[in-house]
Each structure stands twice: as structure tokens, then as C-alpha cells.
Design a protein around this motif. Structure first.
Motif, short mmCIF file in Angstrom:
data_model
loop_
_atom_site.label_atom_id
_atom_site.label_comp_id
_atom_site.label_asym_id
_atom_site.label_seq_id
_atom_site.Cartn_x
_atom_site.Cartn_y
_atom_site.Cartn_z
N GLU A 181 -102.96 113.79 55.24
CA GLU A 181 -104.60 112.77 55.35
C GLU A 181 -104.56 112.17 56.96
O GLU A 181 -106.45 112.67 57.43
CB GLU A 181 -104.30 112.32 54.15
CG GLU A 181 -105.13 112.72 52.80
CD GLU A 181 -104.98 111.77 52.46
OE1 GLU A 181 -106.62 112.41 51.27
OE2 GLU A 181 -104.93 111.01 52.15
N PHE A 188 -95.80 117.92 48.24
CA PHE A 188 -94.68 117.18 47.67
C PHE A 188 -93.47 117.31 47.14
O PHE A 188 -92.44 116.55 47.94
CB PHE A 188 -95.61 115.78 47.88
CG PHE A 188 -95.10 114.25 47.69
CD1 PHE A 188 -94.02 113.78 48.26
CD2 PHE A 188 -94.92 114.02 45.98
CE1 PHE A 188 -93.05 112.73 47.98
CE2 PHE A 188 -94.15 112.32 45.88
CZ PHE A 188 -93.58 112.15 46.91
N PRO A 195 -101.41 119.11 47.48
CA PRO A 195 -100.16 118.86 48.46
C PRO A 195 -99.52 118.74 47.63
O PRO A 195 -98.52 118.30 47.96
CB PRO A 195 -101.16 118.13 49.85
CG PRO A 195 -102.83 118.04 48.55
CD PRO A 195 -102.98 119.31 47.21
N LEU A 196 -99.96 117.55 46.40
CA LEU A 196 -99.17 117.43 45.64
C LEU A 196 -97.31 118.62 45.30
O LEU A 196 -96.26 117.75 44.87
CB LEU A 196 -99.47 116.46 44.12
CG LEU A 196 -100.31 115.04 44.60
CD1 LEU A 196 -101.01 114.56 43.22
CD2 LEU A 196 -99.19 114.40 45.57
N TRP A 237 -108.13 119.14 48.06
CA TRP A 237 -107.82 117.68 47.89
C TRP A 237 -108.62 117.09 48.62
O TRP A 237 -108.15 118.08 50.19
CB TRP A 237 -107.11 117.65 47.89
CG TRP A 237 -106.06 117.05 48.29
CD1 TRP A 237 -106.51 115.22 49.45
CD2 TRP A 237 -105.27 115.41 47.39
NE1 TRP A 237 -105.90 114.29 49.56
CE2 TRP A 237 -105.10 114.33 48.09
CE3 TRP A 237 -104.74 115.74 46.54
CZ2 TRP A 237 -104.42 113.32 48.04
CZ3 TRP A 237 -103.52 114.13 46.17
CH2 TRP A 237 -103.73 113.37 46.37
N GLU A 296 -94.09 109.48 48.73
CA GLU A 296 -95.86 109.41 48.20
C GLU A 296 -96.40 109.72 49.35
O GLU A 296 -97.29 110.27 49.70
CB GLU A 296 -96.25 109.52 46.89
CG GLU A 296 -97.24 110.89 46.29
CD GLU A 296 -97.89 110.94 45.45
OE1 GLU A 296 -98.88 110.60 45.51
OE2 GLU A 296 -97.22 110.26 45.13
N ILE A 342 -98.48 112.29 51.64
CA ILE A 342 -99.63 112.76 51.28
C ILE A 342 -100.26 111.72 52.52
O ILE A 342 -101.29 112.72 52.95
CB ILE A 342 -100.08 111.67 50.10
CG1 ILE A 342 -99.12 113.24 48.94
CG2 ILE A 342 -101.62 112.59 49.83
CD1 ILE A 342 -99.66 114.33 49.67
#
Length: 355
Positions: free
Chosen positions: A120, A95, A91-92, A353, A112, A116
Motif C-alpha cells: 500500500e 500474501f 492481495p490477501l 482493494w 501481513e 500488505i
């Protein structure tokens, strides 16, 4: 009922729609989960994000994004492992790419913690919507658009960031037949081809429509100057297997830097498959298919994962490709990727993740 969770205001739906969802009959992008995330940037300041029941949004007819196209998005997926845990994949990277697109489109940078943490919390609430199965996933769509009410050509001062989610199955039921596009262009050097902005996709619709009328599923885009070199294929990056080696166009300002593309290249190297990132000419591939040195051509992307092509149409001729089998490079890569994303094998790359 509303609660505060990690500075995200949560208002849950009174009644879930999940009973209306058939996990054995998934049509991509048509069914949406119970909730969505909304966060507004007003005069440069991000407001408290909210998770609310999925539903319609209303806006003034003078909304800047409707008139001047400041709109970007990402495509991501969540999966369930055998322990029924929800997993996101890299996912980063999404992003980072989201904010690269935002910068190119002169839009606000999304923090972020909103991107993120928002993903979640939304996944925790709607975890029951993540379907199991090798071809199944929950498609995640973060997006942002200009929210100024103003008719004037300038960057918006206000933006809305949202995340919606949709169960997804296999994108293509059968291997697509693609056409080499030699008239229209997707992007040019110095343009916005590397950004995931809405206008890129709008501009591709007409050429894709013409190709569909000729019996093709998708396009293979070529360079804007000479139409001699491959770039992308519709919503996918493209890879060629030539004499056992993966050859793929090198990313540039005209090509989206695909996260699935990067993942598969790393996987290929770990499996001992040689890769080359370089200019790939149409002539080289057509000659290679004819001579038997090019054995596979496949698209790669979040939605399609790995999609082998059945044939490539060029200048009125369809060049058929061999059927994929268990020893095919594309099949090996797809299996390895799916096994990592669903926790079937160890993730030695640090990509998974856990939510």
C-alpha cells in the motif's frame, strides 16, 4: 528526506524517472518505478521495513540463496479506475500463497502488515506509475531470498523481503502456439510444483528453449509419471472449453494454485458456465479439437490474464484452434475480470482493494 509512515521508513528519490516512461510503449518487466521496499529478517526477528529509491543491491559471493536456491516470489497487479484511484486485486490471496511457498522452502514467514502495508505505501508513493488502459497495469513483484553468508546445506537464518514494481501492458501480442511437453517435467508429486519458487522457473527454461526453436511460444506441461495428463502451461494455469463447459486440471502438489484461475472459475459459475476440475488427458483434448467439441484452450495467470492459444503442437502435428470472438468463453471471462479490476462494474465478490 526520510519520514516514518506506518512503521515503514520512507526515503524518497531526489528525481523521478517517470518522464522516461512511455505508457504507449510498455515492454513487460523492463522498466521499474522510482521506489522499492526492503525488509530484513535477522535471526527470526523482522526489522523495520524501508521504502528507498529503486536501485542495485550488493551482496557477498557466499550468499546462501545464490548457492542453495531459497528464493520465492509472487506476481500481482495494481490498476487505476476512472476516478484515478489505485486498486489492488485480491492481495490477501497472494500474501497467503507467498507464505505457503515460504513454508515449503523452509523460509521465514512474512507478517501481513509488512506484505500488505508495504504494498500500500509503495503504491501511494509511486501511484503516478500505474498506467491507465484496459490492457495496462502496474505489475507488483514481492520476493524473498536467503541472506545468510554461509556455504552449507541448511535453511538460512536470515532473509530479505523486497517489493519492486513495473508497468505492464499486454503480455502476448498475438495468441501463442504451444507445444505439449512429453519428455521433460515441471514438477512431480511431493515436490515444489505448488510453490512459487525460483527453481521451478529455472528448470523450465531449457525445455522452453527447445520448443521455441521449433516455433512454439510456450509449453503445455504434462504429468511426470506418464505424460498423459495436462498440468500447466509455462507461467499459466490452463483451461479448456469442451461443449460449452470449462474443464481444467485440478490443483495438486504439482500445480500452482493460481489466483487468476480461482477468480475465473468463480466468475464462470456466476455467469452460469459449468466447470469441471479433474484430470484432463492429452488424448481427450486432441480428439476434441479434431472433432470440434473442444472450441477453446487458454492460459490464465497474473501476467497473461486470459491468453487464448492459436494452436497446440503434439507429436509433430499442430492442432489449430478457432479464432476468439466476442461470444467466446475466454473473451467473456477476460472482459468481466478487467471490468471488475478497474472498477467499471460492481465488485460483488469483495476482490478489489482500494489503496
Amino acid at each position: 528526506m526520510a519520514t516514518e509512515t506506518l512503521n515503514i521508513k520512507v526515503t524518497k528519490t531526489k528525481e523521478s524517472k517517470i518522464s522516461q516512461f512511455d505508457p504507449n510503449n510498455i515492454s513487460f518487466g523492463t522498466v521499474f518505478t522510482d521506489h522499492m521496499l526492503v525488509a530484513d529478517c535477522i535471526n527470526g526477528e523482522w526489522q523495520t521495513p524501508e521504502i528507498v529509491p529503486y536501485g542495485e543491491i550488493a551482496y557477498n559471493p557466499a550468499l546462501a540463496s545464490l548457492h542453495y536456491g531459497q528464493s520465492i516470489f509472487e506476481g500481482m497487479k495494481a490498476f487505476k479506475n476512472e476516478a484515478d484511484e489505485v486498486l489492488m486485486f485480491r492481495p490477501l490471496e497472494n500474501f497467503k500463497r507467498f507464505n505457503i511457498s515460504a513454508e515449503r522452502m523452509c523460509m521465514a514467514q512474512v507478517p501481513e502488515e509488512i506484505f500488505i502495508n508495504g504494498l500500500e505505501e509503495l503504491l501511494k508513493i509511486d501511484a503516478a506509475w500505474v498506467p491507465k488502459g484496459e490492457e495496462n497495469s502496474l505489475y507488483l513483484r514481492p520476493f524473498m531470498f536467503a541472506s545468510d553468508v554461509y556455504l552449507g546445506v541448511r535453511p538460512s537464518q536470515n532473509y530479505r523481503f523486497m517489493i519492486i514494481m513495473s508497468p505492464a501492458g499486454q503480455y502476448y501480442a498475438t495468441p501463442p502456439k504451444v507445444k505439449v511437453e512429453t519428455e521433460f517435467i515441471r514438477s512431480a508429486e511431493g515436490g515444489v510444483g505448488y510453490a512459487k519458487c525460483a527453481g521451478n522457473y529455472a528448470a523450465s527454461l531449457y525445455p522452453a528453449k527447445l520448443a521455441a526453436e521449433q516455433g512454439y511460444t510456450q509449453l503445455l506441461w504434462t504429468d511426470a509419471k506418464e505424460h498423459k495428463y495436462f498440468e500447466e502451461s509455462g507461467t499459466m494455469n490452463v483451461m479448456f472449453v469442451k461443449e460449452g463447459k470449462i474443464v481444467t486440471p485440478k490443483v495438486s502438489t504439482t500445480i500452482l494454485k493460481g489466483i487468476t484461475r480461482d477468480t475465473l472459475l468463480q466468475l464462470a459459475q456466476s455467469m452460469g458456465i459449468e466447470i469441471e476440475e479433474r484430470q484432463v488427458s492429452v488424448a481427450e483434448i486432441i480428439e476434441g479439437i479434431t472433432a470440434g467439441t473442444v472450441s477453446e484452450v487458454f492460459g490464465v495467470g497474473t501476467a497473461v490474464v486470459v491468453s487464448p492459444f492459436a494452436a497446440i503442437g503434439f507429436e509433430g502435428t499442430d492442432y489449430k484452434l478457432a479464432e476468439i470472438n466476442e461470444n467466446s468463453v475466454s473473451n467473456k471471462l477476460k472482459k468481466a475480470l478487467n471490468d471488475i479490476r478497474t472498477g467499471k462494474i460492481a465488485d460483488t465478490f469483495g476482490w478489489v482493494w482500494k489503496v
